[in-house]
Design a protein around this motif. Sequence first.
Motif: not given
Length: 889
Positions: A3-24
Amino acid sequence: MESAEIRRRWLRFFEERGHTVVPSASLIADDPTLLLVNAGMVPFKPYFLGEVKPPAPRATSVQKCVRTPDIEEVGKTTRHGTFFQMCGNFSFGDYFKEGAIKYAWELLTSSQADGGYGLDPERLWITVYLDDDEAERIWREVVGVPAERIQRLGKKENYWSMGVPGPCGPCSEINYDRGPEFGVEGGPAVNDERYVEIWNLVFMQYERGAGTGKEDFEILGELPSKNIDTGLGLERLAMILQNVPNMYETDTLRVVIDKATELSGVRYGASADSDVSLRVVADHIRTATMLIGDGVTPGNEGRGYVLRRIMRRAIRNMRLLGATDLVVGELIDVVIKTMGQQYPELLEDRRRIETVALAEEAAFVKTLKAGTNILDTAVTDTKAAGGTILAGDKAFLLHDTWGFPIDLTLEMAAEQGLSVDEDGFRRLMKEQRERAKADAQSKKSGHADLSAYREVADKSGSTEFTGYSATEGESTVVGLLVNGVPAPAAHEGDEVEVVLDRTPFYAEGGGQLADTGRIKLDSGAVVEVRDVQQPVPGVTVHKGVVQVGEVVLGSAAHAAIDVTRRRAIARAHSATHLTHQALRDALGPTAAQAGSENSPGRFRFDFGSPTAVPGSVLTDVEQKINDVLARELDVHAEVMSMEDAKKQGAIAEFGEKYGDRVRVVTIGDFSKELCGGTHVHNTAQLGLVKLLGESSIGSGVRRVEALVGVDAYRFLAREHTVVSQLTELVKGRPEELPEKISGVLAKLKDAEKEIERFRAEKVLQAAAGLAEGAKDVRGVALVTGQVPDGTSADDLRKLVLDVRGRIQGDRAAVVALFTATNGRPVTVIATNEAARERGIKAGDLVRTAAKTLGGGGGGKPDVAQGGGQNAAAVPEAIEAVERLVAEAA
């Protein structure tokens, strides 16, 4: 994939595409309509409603969520859970349908080696809204999904809104085919167990009107700016990627089931009933851990009740599985180790989380037995009366007195074949909560529709707060409400809510009470400000009464706060920070802030602690605080990034919502906290802090109350006066008072014992005379009479037994004596064996006498005691006893 890796991949994917990562965000919702965050988009709601400008056009998050409406279904199905993580990507007027659809497909189907999730495209099915031809075309022509795997569904399934007038739009859901072992084919329109939804794409492109339900509302038109809100259930994707049949067997929950199995000795898979209990335990313990981690503490209201309900269901299910020892600590430990990979703050806060959880378990175990006995008695009484429904007031008693969540009562009653009068229970609960809720809502937003405040924000922007550096200043009236309704003007005597473009008035928040003061208009009109609130972000509302003249929208104004009150509150707020740090130094990090109120000259501070704080520790804390005051430490505030604040060790209050930029208040080298309140400039300005004491306000939460400055001095001056009077009375020095007063109390106690001994001897001296004066009633020696008022019940009993023993021979004997204590009559009656053989019983005689006295009583056949309300009826009671003896003899 963990599950931790699913979370990491999600945030990394969208951050690389110009999204600001917002903590929970915290699970504690910053929304008056919600107790807890229940969807990934909740923290972004102000942006979608237009209340606040988004910080960036694109954002992504993995949000912690809790939902409890279907809590009774948890464990019974494999899809219901109370805690879940929602992965989301958001666009605020940036990309729209095609961008969202392409991102989703790319992330899901890209190989795991390339950073994707590696799902088989052939197993993905798509649903779109009935008339959303655009989305259907993108899926088919741009992405390449075959038309036969795209299905159209109605408003109920594929249309989204917040349930109130505002943004809305069609949805497109991505579903995964788990295979024929999960049911018939035909796509998600036919079987949502086999074709499980994993990702929902919401296209916010319309504005909806009023209506009820998910389908009964009108579409008013298109939004000027179209937004994207998507949500992927992390647990559902984990179920697929980990190739397990349900979410309970994913990595973050199966370990909890395994620990529950170890502690209970019951194997998972052994029976349907035990499997339900194991799944309930796994789900609820994880949810409880996350809630406590975000600062929720068990209680009987609001979020605290949600947590208590969840914990107590988990504990009871462990008992049903056969566990008899305390188990929560070990279960919580497993959750922290597992979820700590995704939320490191759980590891850092382990001690506090475990302390709160263990205290709740210990408290519930103590009450479970007593509450169960009460419930069993109520069930027995209901069945004996031929009923099948447990009364609502019984369920309310269990909830209010013993902390039984209603669902626990429902479950336990159902196990014994009864239903519960839930309507009656809800009615009693409503009566208990109604007034408090109404008062709280009225205080926060007056009686106005929040849309009125949003309209002010749209027209004039946010209110600028100048109160950190100024106590008065010039401003303009940009919003005006009279009795909760927007108005162009207000007149003398009107209750008004005034919004200024800039203000020195502090709005109540963060535990600090609001400023009061006056707003004077150029026209000469004056508004007395009695309260200040922020009903919507950025809009400061001054509530008060027009004292003189007419207030007109758009007028220039001069706003001035009550400086004396502000300074007193600032002293209290700074003292709260010092108290917080001193308590943490003394008790450890578990003494985390759980609430506070800073008012003029005094404050209260709530903190976590499973037990009472010893007086000696409280004394040390108070001394440490006042030592800091003497060091004359400077107090300063600085705005910085949240990341920098954490690096500097700043303490954040649980349940507060913080942005990317935060205000940090530092007191010398002693304290550093995130805080938006007002403070003194130097600790010497506090003068003095006096802690009045501490007490419990709930399970695992204590409260310290204290005085500051002049108020603390006045309190100590009064104490000094009392001490001076005592030293004069006992003729000693102040330090000798404890010893001398203890000596006086000891002598007084000895004197009371001596007086009691003399009184008893005097009473017993009457025994011989009473025995000699016994009347013969048909062969029974009867002694009746009234002894002096003030004779204790114990002495009266001794006298009665002594008189009975003095009646010689084999004669039947009855002794009935009366007295009065503080105007209330008491009687003791004794019989000997010969009297009892003739059917004369002391208990029967006492009941007759006590009834005459206006009371009751009872006891054994040989001796009994009773009392009443009417001392004047003693002669009548004596006659009643004599008649009863004569009849029995």
